[in-house]
Design an enzyme around this catalytic site. Sequence first.
Site, PDB file in Angstrom:
ATOM      1  N   LYS A 117      35.647  27.987  26.335  1.00 12.02           N
ATOM      2  CA  LYS A 117      35.515  28.029  27.793  1.00 12.02           C
ATOM      3  C   LYS A 117      35.547  26.617  28.374  1.00 12.02           C
ATOM      4  CE  LYS A 117      32.304  27.882  30.817  1.00 12.02           C
ATOM      5  NZ  LYS A 117      33.000  27.135  31.887  1.00 12.02           N
ATOM      6  N   GLY A 154      21.983  22.853  27.719  1.00  9.23           N
ATOM      7  CA  GLY A 154      21.790  22.799  26.261  1.00  9.23           C
ATOM      8  C   GLY A 154      20.478  23.458  25.851  1.00  9.23           C
ATOM      9  N   GLU A 197      19.916  10.381  33.467  1.00 11.70           N
ATOM     10  CA  GLU A 197      21.371  10.235  33.386  1.00 11.70           C
ATOM     11  C   GLU A 197      21.994  10.433  34.771  1.00 11.70           C
ATOM     12  OE1 GLU A 197      23.777  13.335  31.380  1.00 11.70           O
ATOM     13  OE2 GLU A 197      24.687  11.692  30.272  1.00 11.70           O
ATOM     14  N   GLY A 231      27.680  19.292  27.204  1.00 13.27           N
ATOM     15  CA  GLY A 231      27.374  19.346  28.633  1.00 13.27           C
ATOM     16  C   GLY A 231      25.980  18.824  28.907  1.00 13.27           C
ATOM     17  N   SER A 232      25.361  19.349  29.946  1.00 11.86           N
ATOM     18  CA  SER A 232      24.070  18.816  30.377  1.00 11.86           C
ATOM     19  C   SER A 232      22.935  19.237  29.438  1.00 11.86           C
ATOM     20  CB  SER A 232      23.753  19.306  31.793  1.00 11.86           C
ATOM     21  OG  SER A 232      23.638  20.712  31.795  1.00 11.86           O
ATOM     22  N   THR A 233      21.910  18.414  29.388  1.00 10.99           N
ATOM     23  CA  THR A 233      20.735  18.707  28.571  1.00 10.99           C
ATOM     24  C   THR A 233      20.071  19.992  29.050  1.00 10.99           C
ATOM     25  OG1 THR A 233      20.428  16.392  28.013  1.00 10.99           O
ATOM     26  CG2 THR A 233      18.470  17.783  27.873  1.00 10.99           C
ATOM     27  N   GLU A 287      25.932  18.810  22.154  1.00 10.18           N
ATOM     28  CA  GLU A 287      26.180  17.399  22.445  1.00 10.18           C
ATOM     29  C   GLU A 287      25.850  17.231  23.925  1.00 10.18           C
ATOM     30  OE1 GLU A 287      27.278  14.354  23.793  1.00 10.18           O
ATOM     31  OE2 GLU A 287      29.394  14.804  23.446  1.00 10.18           O
TER      32      GLU A 287
HETATM   33  P1  NAI Z   1      26.890  21.747  32.801  1.00 13.08           P
HETATM   34  O1  NAI Z   1      26.099  21.554  31.571  1.00 13.08           O
HETATM   35  O2  NAI Z   1      26.449  22.754  33.794  1.00 13.08           O
HETATM   36  O3  NAI Z   1      28.408  22.114  32.417  1.00 13.08           O
HETATM   37  C1  NAI Z   1      28.990  21.971  31.150  1.00 13.08           C
HETATM   38  C2  NAI Z   1      29.669  23.270  30.737  1.00 13.08           C
HETATM   39  O4  NAI Z   1      28.681  24.297  30.560  1.00 13.08           O
HETATM   40  C3  NAI Z   1      30.651  23.834  31.756  1.00 13.08           C
HETATM   41  O5  NAI Z   1      31.732  24.429  31.081  1.00 13.08           O
HETATM   42  C4  NAI Z   1      29.824  24.892  32.466  1.00 13.08           C
HETATM   43  O6  NAI Z   1      30.595  25.921  33.059  1.00 13.08           O
HETATM   44  C5  NAI Z   1      29.005  25.443  31.320  1.00 13.08           C
HETATM   45  N1  NAI Z   1      27.763  26.119  31.715  1.00 13.08           N
HETATM   46  C6  NAI Z   1      27.027  25.942  32.843  1.00 13.08           C
HETATM   47  N2  NAI Z   1      25.942  26.732  32.821  1.00 13.08           N
HETATM   48  C7  NAI Z   1      25.985  27.440  31.666  1.00 13.08           C
HETATM   49  C8  NAI Z   1      25.143  28.421  31.057  1.00 13.08           C
HETATM   50  N3  NAI Z   1      24.040  28.830  31.652  1.00 13.08           N
HETATM   51  N4  NAI Z   1      25.485  28.911  29.858  1.00 13.08           N
HETATM   52  C9  NAI Z   1      26.596  28.487  29.229  1.00 13.08           C
HETATM   53  N5  NAI Z   1      27.430  27.581  29.758  1.00 13.08           N
HETATM   54  C10 NAI Z   1      27.139  27.049  30.956  1.00 13.08           C
HETATM   55  O7  NAI Z   1      27.034  20.330  33.500  1.00 13.08           O
HETATM   56  P2  NAI Z   1      27.362  20.026  35.061  1.00 13.08           P
HETATM   57  O8  NAI Z   1      26.485  20.856  35.936  1.00 13.08           O
HETATM   58  O9  NAI Z   1      28.816  20.137  35.237  1.00 13.08           O
HETATM   59  O10 NAI Z   1      26.922  18.513  35.179  1.00 13.08           O
HETATM   60  C11 NAI Z   1      25.574  18.183  35.453  1.00 13.08           C
HETATM   61  C12 NAI Z   1      25.166  16.960  34.700  1.00 13.08           C
HETATM   62  O11 NAI Z   1      25.218  17.201  33.311  1.00 13.08           O
HETATM   63  C13 NAI Z   1      26.039  15.734  34.900  1.00 13.08           C
HETATM   64  O12 NAI Z   1      25.730  15.068  36.059  1.00 13.08           O
HETATM   65  C14 NAI Z   1      25.730  14.962  33.650  1.00 13.08           C
HETATM   66  O13 NAI Z   1      24.540  14.231  33.824  1.00 13.08           O
HETATM   67  C15 NAI Z   1      25.531  16.024  32.611  1.00 13.08           C
HETATM   68  N6  NAI Z   1      26.752  16.248  31.806  1.00 13.08           N
HETATM   69  C16 NAI Z   1      26.832  15.714  30.567  1.00 13.08           C
HETATM   70  C17 NAI Z   1      27.981  15.856  29.827  1.00 13.08           C
HETATM   71  C18 NAI Z   1      28.123  15.273  28.477  1.00 13.08           C
HETATM   72  O14 NAI Z   1      29.226  14.984  28.065  1.00 13.08           O
HETATM   73  N7  NAI Z   1      27.065  15.124  27.726  1.00 13.08           N
HETATM   74  C19 NAI Z   1      29.158  16.556  30.353  1.00 13.08           C
HETATM   75  C20 NAI Z   1      28.945  17.151  31.645  1.00 13.08           C
HETATM   76  C21 NAI Z   1      27.787  16.967  32.332  1.00 13.08           C
END
Ligand code: NAI
Length: 493
Positions: free
Chosen positions: A197, A254, A402, A249-251, A271
């Site tokens: 996804k 995670g 972050e 993605g986000s902590t 990660e």
């Molecule tokens: P997010 O963690 O919501 O998104 C990452 C992925 O997870 C996307 O594909 C999203 O659709 C999916 N996702 C969202 N909610 C989910 C759930 N409940 N169950 C399963 N999958 C889900 O991150 P977001 O909201 O885009 O960014 C927020 C913050 O997270 C950023 O400002 C940054 O600080 C951090 N982040 C860190 C990343 C990294 O590489 N470690 C990458 C993206 C964001």
Amino acid sequence: MKKNKTTTPKLKFSGKWDYAAAPESKDHIQLNEKYDLFINGKFTAPESGKYFESINPANEKVLSKVADANAADVDKAVRAARNAYDKTWSKMPAKERGKYIFRIARAMQERARELAVIESMDGGKAIRESRDVDVPLAAAHFFYYAGWADKIDYAVPGIKAKALGVAGQIIPWNFPLLMAAWKIAPALAAGNTVVLKPAETTPLTALKLAEIIQEADLPPGVVNIVTGAGATGAALVNHSGIDKIAFTGSTEVGKMIQKAVAGTNKKYTLELGGKAANIIFEDAAIDQAVEGIINGIFFNQGHVCCAGSRLFVQEGVAKTVIRKLKDRMETLIVGDPLDKNTDIGAINSKMQLDKIKQFVKIGINEGGECFQTSCSLPSKGYWFRPTIFTNVSQSSRIVQEEIFGPVLAVQTFRTVEEVIEKANNIPYGLSGGVWTDKGSKIFKVTSQLRAGVIWANTYNKFDPTSPFGGYKESGMGREGGLHGLTPYLSLEY
Ligand code: NAI
Ligand code: MG
């Protein structure tokens, strides 16, 4: 002691760095008006009947409409992956599986230019980076793991290693194609099938990868790509038919995933976020270190989990480093991601831009001294100037949390012990950087920093053979190299 009153004249940049526009052409790329889900080798209309828009954050124009997968769609994709695993992929000789992975890698190289342009349009990153980093590294991951496919028995000697089955994979928007490669390549090499996804703001290169996978004639169902937002991701995590979940993605998300898989047989790797210390000692080569600071925090608009977002400078060189850093920052070109001169592209989304602005406000309210470059910004789209904060303390929110944008928090230190303590005093532990002339100091510092990846006299260097991952709230498990293969294997001792 007599005070030295001479001040270094400030460099003036006005007009000096205006380059003629050098935009990469987008005539050669083809984007459909609408994309369906990639399930069982075919583009399939979503059961949900719904589509969402992916925009170009540099001009806010809609690029394409993309299917929004619901739980029924995810179920279809997981069943296709299971069927492909049982009937085809697990029965195929490993050498043959490897050939398919090589074929994907070669096709990515052949379509590199197209992939780079779409990556820059969909996510806002500078073409220089998508062309020179994202796309070649993504292909390199497929090449590297293709080589492992028929050598699994040697990967873990003395242990019978088997594929897990179906892997559910969820990726973020900061390196869309590269993260797809980090996830899909090792999973396939280890003999699994996958449901991936992509992130909702950047689904287009993953859908292009689906086209490549179709052209590579991969057996239907081995790779399935379902687009959608958080709810689609949650449906994948909660599906009883997957054997493993891999998430970047986000902590916050995670932690939700960790709770969701607790008590199930699902394996998982996470990660997550980071807040890396980039440490400059007095004996470092200062000009190189300044380049490393720039690369560390401004690469990919600072949307990097391993970004060097906390700078620690030893007191004796702090003034010089900060002066040189500010001068170098003034030369950074912010603007059109497709322009080959651009250093810093568009912020990925309005939501992320709001988050960055909010943090800068918090930093100022906490008493931090904010410096931003004087560059002009395009009128449409999402932009943020390169920013640094001095006069911040260890407890400042902009030091602890972050931001995921082009914002650097600068602190100073006196001794090795002090900087190690400060660097480790953080909930994250993903990466770090050390700049010094002394090898012994590198060993001392790197062995005491609690971080998964530490660069010495360089920053943000990636290679498919090298493991990547974090401690503490930065997640668990490793990706890349042999370390990235084993989380996709069941090891029978
Ligand atoms: P997010 O963690 O919501 O998104 C990452 C992925 O997870 C996307 O594909 C999203 O659709 C999916 N996702 C969202 N909610 C989910 C759930 N409940 N169950 C399963 N999958 C889900 O991150 P977001 O909201 O885009 O960014 C927020 C913050 O997270 C950023 O400002 C940054 O600080 C951090 N982040 C860190 C990343 C990294 O590489 N470690 C990458 C993206 C964001
Ligand atoms: Mg987009």
